[in-house]
Design a protein around this motif. Structure first.
Motif, short mmCIF file in Angstrom:
data_model
loop_
_atom_site.label_atom_id
_atom_site.label_comp_id
_atom_site.label_asym_id
_atom_site.label_seq_id
_atom_site.Cartn_x
_atom_site.Cartn_y
_atom_site.Cartn_z
N VAL A 8 -0.76 46.68 14.83
CA VAL A 8 -0.73 45.57 15.78
C VAL A 8 -0.04 46.51 17.02
CG1 VAL A 8 0.10 43.48 16.41
CG2 VAL A 8 -0.83 44.10 14.49
N SER A 9 1.13 47.15 16.85
CA SER A 9 1.97 47.63 17.90
C SER A 9 1.30 48.68 18.86
CB SER A 9 3.16 48.24 17.15
OG SER A 9 3.69 49.06 18.12
N THR A 15 6.42 46.92 20.63
CA THR A 15 7.08 47.71 19.79
C THR A 15 7.02 47.06 18.39
OG1 THR A 15 9.10 46.83 20.11
CG2 THR A 15 8.42 48.54 21.65
N VAL A 16 7.34 47.80 17.11
CA VAL A 16 7.38 47.32 15.93
C VAL A 16 8.67 46.23 15.97
CG1 VAL A 16 7.60 47.97 13.75
CG2 VAL A 16 6.07 49.17 14.80
N LYS A 17 9.67 46.86 16.57
CA LYS A 17 10.92 46.30 16.43
C LYS A 17 10.83 44.80 17.10
CE LYS A 17 15.87 46.58 18.13
NZ LYS A 17 16.79 47.33 18.87
N GLY A 42 -3.92 39.13 11.13
CA GLY A 42 -5.36 38.79 11.14
C GLY A 42 -5.44 38.19 12.49
N THR A 43 -6.94 37.97 12.97
CA THR A 43 -7.31 37.53 14.23
C THR A 43 -6.54 36.38 14.87
OG1 THR A 43 -9.39 38.30 13.68
CG2 THR A 43 -9.24 36.65 15.46
N LYS A 44 -6.08 35.44 14.08
CA LYS A 44 -5.43 34.20 14.53
C LYS A 44 -3.87 34.43 14.87
CE LYS A 44 -3.56 29.60 13.02
NZ LYS A 44 -3.40 28.94 11.71
N GLU A 45 -3.34 35.50 14.29
CA GLU A 45 -2.06 35.99 14.68
C GLU A 45 -2.17 36.89 15.95
OE1 GLU A 45 -2.01 34.34 10.87
OE2 GLU A 45 -3.22 36.40 11.26
#
Length: 251
Positions: A8-9, A15-17, A42-45
């Protein structure tokens, strides 16, 4: 397909943080967490993250963004609202860019930009205080109410002024065009205006707005201000907002 926080990052350039922080404060929860503790999205997020980033471009705080996302669950309506807000920001930046380019061109030609054009798009805090001075003094004298804030956010005030002007222009156009006060088009203008106001920290429901427009009819300062734009505007506005509030309460 679920993505890890790292994926996702990479996809969003967040950033992951930051993603971990969004999870910690409850702004963006993963779809699930594995037994090993890996966050999966997922897609919603991802769509929620996109909405967060749009609001961040508009300089909303994380707390405000959380409130806005909870208030507007319909993604299509939220995108419409974000588009309008971003368009207003774009228009202001376009005015500033135009001033910058004209300044550069004038410098290259040895012909400086006229003083009155140097600061187009840069309305100052002092200018806003002066613009609000008459209304502030009137409200303090008549009602004992304080209008002045300790600090004025100039870009925010400019955006709100532009939206308010556009709203009143729409209402004036409807009045002149003899559009009925309870026409769906009029209700939509009011709905959009209230959505903007609420998105910008002015928590106001339809009933509150109806009461406010009724106050305008009784207060000579605001009545004169509205009627000076268009005869009958104050009365049309009140009738339209009352109609909208009644429709909302029946929905």
């Amino acid at each position: 397909m679920l993505l890890t926080v790292k994926e996702v990052s990479e996809l969003s350039k967040v950033t992951v943080k930051t993603l971990h922080h969004y999870h910690k404060i409850g702004l963006l929860m993963p779809a699930e967490t594995t037994e090993a503790g890996y966050r999966l999205y997922g897609t919603k997020e991802l769509e929620r993250l996109q909405a967060i980033l749009f609001y961040r471009e508009l300089d909303f705080s994380l707390e405000q963004i959380g409130q806005l996302l909870e208030r507007e669950p319909d993604r299509a309506a939220m995108l419409e609202e974000q588009e309008a807000l971003l368009e207003q920001r774009k228009q202001r930046l376009d005015r500033i860019m135009d001033t910058l380019r004209k300044t550069k061109a004038g410098l290259e030609r040895g012909n400086p930009l006229p003083q009155e054009e140097l600061f187009v798009g840069f309305e100052s805090e002092d200018e806003w205080r002066e613009a609000l001075r008459e209304q502030s003094e009137y409200l303090k004298e008549r009602y004992g109410a304080e209008l002045e804030a300790a600090r004025i956010d100039v870009p925010e005030m400019n955006d709100q002024a532009a939206e308010a002007a556009a709203f009143m222009k729409d209402m004036t156009t409807c009045l002149r065009g003899k559009v009925k006060h309870n026409d769906p088009r009029v209700h939509q203008f009011i709905r959009d205006h209230l959505a903007f106001m609420n998105a910008h920290g002015h928590r106001i429901a339809a009933g509150d707005f109806a009461a406010q427009t009724a106050f305008f009819l009784q207060d000579e300062f605001h009545l004169h201000m509205l009627e000076g734009q268009q005869t009958g505007l104050a009365y049309y506005l009140n009738a339209a907002v009352v109609s909208y509030a009644e429709a909302e309460s029946d929905a």
